[in-house]
Design an enzyme around this catalytic site. Structure first.
Site, mmCIF file in Angstrom:
data_model
loop_
_atom_site.group_PDB
_atom_site.id
_atom_site.type_symbol
_atom_site.label_atom_id
_atom_site.label_comp_id
_atom_site.label_asym_id
_atom_site.label_seq_id
_atom_site.Cartn_x
_atom_site.Cartn_y
_atom_site.Cartn_z
ATOM 1 C CE LYS A 87 -7.228 47.656 4.900
ATOM 2 N NZ LYS A 87 -8.767 48.219 4.744
ATOM 3 C CG ASP B 172 -10.994 48.313 -1.189
ATOM 4 O OD1 ASP B 172 -10.147 49.037 -0.641
ATOM 5 O OD2 ASP B 172 -11.919 48.806 -1.004
ATOM 6 C CB SER B 173 -6.960 51.498 -3.080
ATOM 7 O OG SER B 173 -5.167 50.807 -2.629
ATOM 8 C CD GLU C 274 -8.468 56.016 4.553
ATOM 9 O OE1 GLU C 274 -8.557 54.524 3.920
ATOM 10 O OE2 GLU C 274 -8.094 56.632 3.198
ATOM 11 C CG ASP D 280 -9.200 46.428 1.756
ATOM 12 O OD1 ASP D 280 -9.693 45.957 2.765
ATOM 13 O OD2 ASP D 280 -8.934 46.840 1.093
HETATM 14 N N1 LIG Z 1 -4.961 55.970 -5.179
HETATM 15 C C1 LIG Z 1 -5.316 56.406 -4.081
HETATM 16 N N2 LIG Z 1 -4.831 56.309 -2.744
HETATM 17 C C2 LIG Z 1 -5.083 56.297 -1.566
HETATM 18 O O1 LIG Z 1 -4.647 56.794 -0.704
HETATM 19 C C3 LIG Z 1 -6.444 55.729 -1.564
HETATM 20 C C4 LIG Z 1 -7.015 55.448 -2.235
HETATM 21 N N3 LIG Z 1 -6.459 55.645 -3.887
HETATM 22 N N4 LIG Z 1 -8.995 54.752 -3.015
HETATM 23 C C5 LIG Z 1 -8.881 54.015 -1.494
HETATM 24 C C6 LIG Z 1 -8.862 55.203 -0.607
HETATM 25 C C7 LIG Z 1 -9.707 56.102 -1.019
HETATM 26 N N5 LIG Z 1 -8.588 57.439 0.140
HETATM 27 C C8 LIG Z 1 -8.507 58.404 0.181
HETATM 28 C C9 LIG Z 1 -9.225 59.648 -0.880
HETATM 29 C C10 LIG Z 1 -9.507 60.809 -1.219
HETATM 30 C C11 LIG Z 1 -8.851 62.058 -0.597
HETATM 31 C C12 LIG Z 1 -9.037 63.338 -0.703
HETATM 32 O O2 LIG Z 1 -9.464 63.233 -1.295
HETATM 33 N N6 LIG Z 1 -8.248 63.591 0.682
HETATM 34 C C13 LIG Z 1 -8.141 65.362 0.719
HETATM 35 C C14 LIG Z 1 -8.451 65.835 2.145
HETATM 36 C C15 LIG Z 1 -9.858 65.811 2.058
HETATM 37 C C16 LIG Z 1 -10.683 66.810 3.609
HETATM 38 O O3 LIG Z 1 -8.681 67.719 3.612
HETATM 39 O O4 LIG Z 1 -11.370 66.274 4.406
HETATM 40 C C17 LIG Z 1 -6.944 65.632 0.752
HETATM 41 O O5 LIG Z 1 -6.310 66.746 -0.011
HETATM 42 O O6 LIG Z 1 -5.832 64.495 0.509
HETATM 43 C C18 LIG Z 1 -8.482 60.998 0.957
HETATM 44 C C19 LIG Z 1 -7.694 59.233 1.069
HETATM 45 C C20 LIG Z 1 -7.299 56.859 0.493
HETATM 46 N N7 LIG Z 1 -6.947 55.269 0.082
HETATM 47 C C1 LIG Z 2 -5.623 52.791 1.835
HETATM 48 C C2 LIG Z 2 -5.626 51.142 2.631
HETATM 49 C C3 LIG Z 2 -5.933 51.652 3.670
HETATM 50 C C4 LIG Z 2 -6.698 50.483 1.760
HETATM 51 O O1 LIG Z 2 -7.450 50.467 2.056
HETATM 52 C C5 LIG Z 2 -6.579 50.414 1.308
HETATM 53 O O2 LIG Z 2 -5.524 50.432 -0.595
HETATM 54 O O3 LIG Z 2 -7.498 49.507 0.505
HETATM 55 MG MG LIG Z 3 -8.803 49.386 0.883
#
Ligand SMILES: Nc1nc(=O)c2c([nH]1)NC[C@@H]1CN(c3ccc(C(=O)N[C@@H](CCC(=O)O)C(=O)O)cc3)CN21
Ligand SMILES: CC(C)C(=O)C(=O)O
Ligand SMILES: [Mg+2]
Length: 291
Positions: free
Chosen positions: A140, A71-72, A208, A110
């Site tokens: 999922k 669903d990303s 995740e 998803d």
């Molecule tokens: N482009 C994209 N990549 C992804 O991996 C992803 C999506 N979209 N959309 C659905 C989810 C959302 N996800 C995410 C979204 C934001 C962060 C993020 O901002 N992480 C911070 C760390 C935050 C912390 O340290 O607590 C980072 O800088 O990685 C991580 C996963 C993973 N998934």
């Molecule tokens: C990041 C993965 C695990 C996901 O759920 C997605 O791409 O939607």
């Molecule tokens: Mg997802």
């Protein structure tokens, strides 16, 4: 194309009827049984997202054994801010395209936000659409203990389920995008969630954005494979969002991403070269014309 080593060739035909997930031969669809046997062999495997037939066919031909119609797609493919607005109609359409574009990969669809939270019956109705209308081999859904009954009914009904715990992006409005499982109490909750989805019958679980040490412990404790994203090197499998790892995502990407190519640069350069040819009259030429 790919030259297989002797060791890999031997691994390709283990006596239990299973096969190497990556580097294996044949076009028979990978099944959840193949995935269970990979953990017994200690084989690590890659998963990527895909949202359309064309991209999925590239990854399928590259031997990626499991493709997730995530669903990303909401933020990576459809222009939404997050995954929250994505509908089951949209996931069904995208999943059907990915199934049509592939021959070998197991396709996991998803379940989007709002399509399973009401309870097991709603979850079964939604998952059934992805199985019957799109042809996915598994679905999922997000949540550990809170999704136990949904997972149980789907599995009892014959639909393989991949669970997803740790950071669950459909709950962004409640939890933000923050690391999960930090501290003793949160770590114990993550372990309870992992055991709960395994007990409910999930064939694998996505972890995740959890500390690498905790993901390693979950991987040791469970008999089903763990699929890490921002969860360190010790999970049984890894998953990345394809537009992140190929450098197409606009704006910030999470820090756990490794960029394997810069397709945004490649595509932008090509578009500008084409535009300059048209404006300057150097495309089309005689060789591109019919008479
Ligand atoms: N482009 C994209 N990549 C992804 O991996 C992803 C999506 N979209 N959309 C659905 C989810 C959302 N996800 C995410 C979204 C934001 C962060 C993020 O901002 N992480 C911070 C760390 C935050 C912390 O340290 O607590 C980072 O800088 O990685 C991580 C996963 C993973 N998934
Ligand atoms: C990041 C993965 C695990 C996901 O759920 C997605 O791409 O939607
Ligand atoms: Mg997802």
């Amino acid at each position: 194309m790919t030259q297989l080593s002797a060791a890999q060739t031997v691994q390709n035909s283990p006596s239990d009827g299973s096969r190497t997930l990556y580097g294996g031969k044949g076009t028979r669809r990978i099944t959840v049984r193949d995935i269970a046997l990979a953990k017994e062999r200690g084989e690590k495997w890659p998963m990527l997202t895909a949202y359309d037939a064309m991209t999925a066919s590239v990854f399928d031909e590259s031997g990626i054994p499991v493709l997730l119609v995530g669903d990303s797609a909401g933020n990576c493919h459809l222009g939404y801010e997050s995954t929250v607005p994505v509908t089951l109609d949209e996931m069904t359409m995208l999943s059907a395209a990915v199934v049509r574009g592939t021959q070998r990969a197991l396709i996991v669809g998803d379940l989007p936000f709002g399509s399973y939270q009401e309870g097991p019956v709603q979850a079964l109705r939604s998952a059934t659409r992805l199985v019957k209308e799109a042809g996915v081999g598994a679905v999922k859904l997000e949540g550990g203990e809170r999704s136990h009954e949904q997972i149980r009914l789907l599995v009892e009904s014959g639909i393989p389920v991949m669970a997803h715990i740790g950071l669950t992006p459909q709950s962004v409005n409640a939890m933000g995008y923050r690391v999960q499982g930090r501290g003793e109490e949160a770590a114990q909750q993550l372990l309870r969630d992992a055991k709960s989805v395994q007990d409910a019958g999930a064939f694998a679980v996505v972890l995740e954005l959890v500390p690498a040490e905790l993901a390693a412990e979950v991987t040791r404790v469970l008999h089903i494979p763990t699929v890490g994203i921002g969860a360190g090197p010790e999970t049984d499998a890894q998953v990345l969002v394809w537009t992140d790892m190929l450098g197409l995502t606009s704006g910030r990407v999470p820090k756990f991403v490794k960029k394997y190519a810069d397709l945004r640069e490649v595509m932008g350069n090509a578009a500008r070269a084409y535009a300059e040819d048209v404006v300057g009259g150097t495309f089309p030429l005689e060789e591109h014309s019919v008479h």
